[in-house]
Design a protein around this motif. Structure first.
Motif, mmCIF file in Angstrom:
data_model
loop_
_atom_site.group_PDB
_atom_site.id
_atom_site.type_symbol
_atom_site.label_atom_id
_atom_site.label_comp_id
_atom_site.label_asym_id
_atom_site.label_seq_id
_atom_site.Cartn_x
_atom_site.Cartn_y
_atom_site.Cartn_z
ATOM 1 N N LYS A 97 -4.142 -8.014 10.232
ATOM 2 C CA LYS A 97 -4.594 -6.944 9.254
ATOM 3 C C LYS A 97 -3.443 -6.453 8.574
ATOM 4 O O LYS A 97 -2.345 -6.257 9.121
ATOM 5 N N LEU A 98 -3.694 -6.008 7.279
ATOM 6 C CA LEU A 98 -3.034 -5.507 6.508
ATOM 7 C C LEU A 98 -3.803 -4.428 5.926
ATOM 8 O O LEU A 98 -4.424 -4.580 4.885
ATOM 9 N N GLY A 99 -3.570 -3.177 6.515
ATOM 10 C CA GLY A 99 -4.761 -2.098 5.953
ATOM 11 C C GLY A 99 -5.906 -2.550 6.016
ATOM 12 O O GLY A 99 -6.271 -2.802 7.370
ATOM 13 N N HIS A 100 -6.892 -2.444 5.120
ATOM 14 C CA HIS A 100 -8.030 -3.015 5.100
ATOM 15 C C HIS A 100 -8.399 -4.311 4.948
ATOM 16 O O HIS A 100 -9.594 -4.939 4.883
ATOM 17 N N PHE A 101 -7.355 -5.015 4.644
ATOM 18 C CA PHE A 101 -7.371 -6.494 4.169
ATOM 19 C C PHE A 101 -7.207 -7.126 5.636
ATOM 20 O O PHE A 101 -6.526 -7.366 6.467
ATOM 21 N N ASP A 102 -8.018 -8.377 5.699
ATOM 22 C CA ASP A 102 -8.076 -9.526 6.735
ATOM 23 C C ASP A 102 -7.372 -10.469 6.139
ATOM 24 O O ASP A 102 -7.724 -11.266 5.052
ATOM 25 N N CYS A 103 -6.135 -10.968 6.891
ATOM 26 C CA CYS A 103 -5.094 -11.865 6.342
ATOM 27 C C CYS A 103 -5.000 -12.891 7.377
ATOM 28 O O CYS A 103 -5.353 -12.585 8.597
ATOM 29 N N ILE A 119 1.942 -7.413 -1.446
ATOM 30 C CA ILE A 119 0.593 -6.886 -1.245
ATOM 31 C C ILE A 119 0.553 -5.613 -0.592
ATOM 32 O O ILE A 119 1.255 -5.615 0.560
ATOM 33 N N GLN A 120 -0.121 -4.450 -1.006
ATOM 34 C CA GLN A 120 -0.102 -3.277 -0.227
ATOM 35 C C GLN A 120 -1.474 -2.704 -0.073
ATOM 36 O O GLN A 120 -2.436 -2.912 -0.833
ATOM 37 N N SER A 121 -1.917 -2.182 1.334
ATOM 38 C CA SER A 121 -3.046 -1.552 1.423
ATOM 39 C C SER A 121 -3.114 -0.745 2.599
ATOM 40 O O SER A 121 -2.619 -0.853 3.674
ATOM 41 N N GLU A 122 -3.559 0.599 2.326
ATOM 42 C CA GLU A 122 -3.410 1.666 3.112
ATOM 43 C C GLU A 122 -2.325 2.181 3.518
ATOM 44 O O GLU A 122 -1.852 2.175 4.724
ATOM 45 N N GLY A 123 -1.313 1.966 2.849
ATOM 46 C CA GLY A 123 0.269 2.175 3.090
ATOM 47 C C GLY A 123 0.879 1.408 3.781
ATOM 48 O O GLY A 123 2.331 1.469 4.163
#
Length: 281
Positions: A8-14, A202-206
């Motif tokens: 997970k990267l913030g709310h991204f599924d990687c 890439i940035q998501s939720e800090g």
């Protein structure tokens, strides 16, 4: 699923998705550094052998709205098989970010018939101008013995045919460095490996992921960022680029991904009194 690593990267599924690997000897990777110095550096960071595995790792990101893929691999079928482990078909990929025009990054372009492509404007300029394209081909050929005209011609077709065709089909988005072309997505200047080479942030939720692509090939290079590999076109430039990327990774506390480190090729860069240290994710 040992060829697919989900996170997970913030709310991204990687996921890191393998497109193969090959064995190598690390002492042959840095031509200006004595072999015993490379071996000693490997021992200093915990490796007991000079035998290493070169990965070919690609990144997928499910933003919740778009399915994104960074680069397309060799195009030999392995990437598609491993994407299937994520229940992804080529038609499911909405956006593909191209980091540079080497064959292991663009070989599969034709396998994704519905994807939109994102490319740095500077890369378009380099590849579609005949004079600059020929110069890049000469630089590439000078790195490798046995480079045939047929191999160079195939590489040239990327700029002469493939990219213009994608533009004609309205499937190519040209972007500037540091421009947010999708929410949380930016291309970062990273020349040196090649003139057209970029990194991806890439940035998501800090939280931040910094994909340095081909700028660094092994954790020993993080501990020794002045080392350039035999496969880099511009040694002085890659040293400057890597220093900047490592500083960025430390400042943002980023997860770092590198295409050619051993799968899954994810870690963190830590600042030390003497420079930088790699910690596996």
């Amino acid at each position: 699923m040992n060829d697919v690593y989900q996170f997970k990267l913030g709310h991204f599924d990687c996921a890191v998705v393998a497109d193969g690997s090959r064995p190598d000897v690390i002492t042959e990777t840095f031509p200006t550094i004595a072999a015993d110095e490379v071996s000693a550096a490997m021992r200093a960071i915990g490796y007991d052998s000079d035998d290493v595995t070169v990965g070919f790792n690609l990144l997928t990101i499910d933003t919740g709205e778009k399915q994104v893929l960074v680069d397309t691999g060799f195009g030999r079928g392995l990437l598609l098989s491993n994407l299937a482990q994520l229940d992804l078909t080529p038609e499911d990929i909405d956006i593909i970010i191209i980091t540079h025009g080497d064959g292991d990054h663009i070989g599969g372009i034709s396998q994704f018939p519905k994807a939109q492509f994102v490319l740095w404007q500077g890369a378009w300029d380099l590849w579609t101008d005949e004079e600059s394209r020929n110069l890049m081909l000469e630089q590439f050929a000078s790195l490798f013995e046995g480079m045939t005209d047929e191999m160079l011609q195939k590489r040239a077709e990327y700029g002469r045919i493939t990219l213009p065709n994608l533009q004609a089909e309205n499937r190519l988005q040209l972007v500037q460095l540091e421009e947010e072309f999708l929410p949380g997505f930016q291309l970062i200047g990273a020349p040196g490996h090649r003139s057209d080479h970029v990194a991806v942030q890439i940035q998501s939720e800090g939280t931040t992921l910094l994909h340095v692509v081909d700028s660094m090939r092994h954790p020993v290079q993080i501990a020794n960022p002045t080392w350039a590999s035999y496969i880099d076109s511009f040694a002085d430039q890659i040293v400057e680029t890597n220093q900047q990327l490592l500083n960025r990774a430390v400042k943002s506390e980023a997860i770092l991904l590198a295409t050619h480190m051993q799968f899954p090729a994810l870690g963190h860069v830590m600042q030390t009194d003497n420079g930088f240290r790699w910690e596996m994710y």
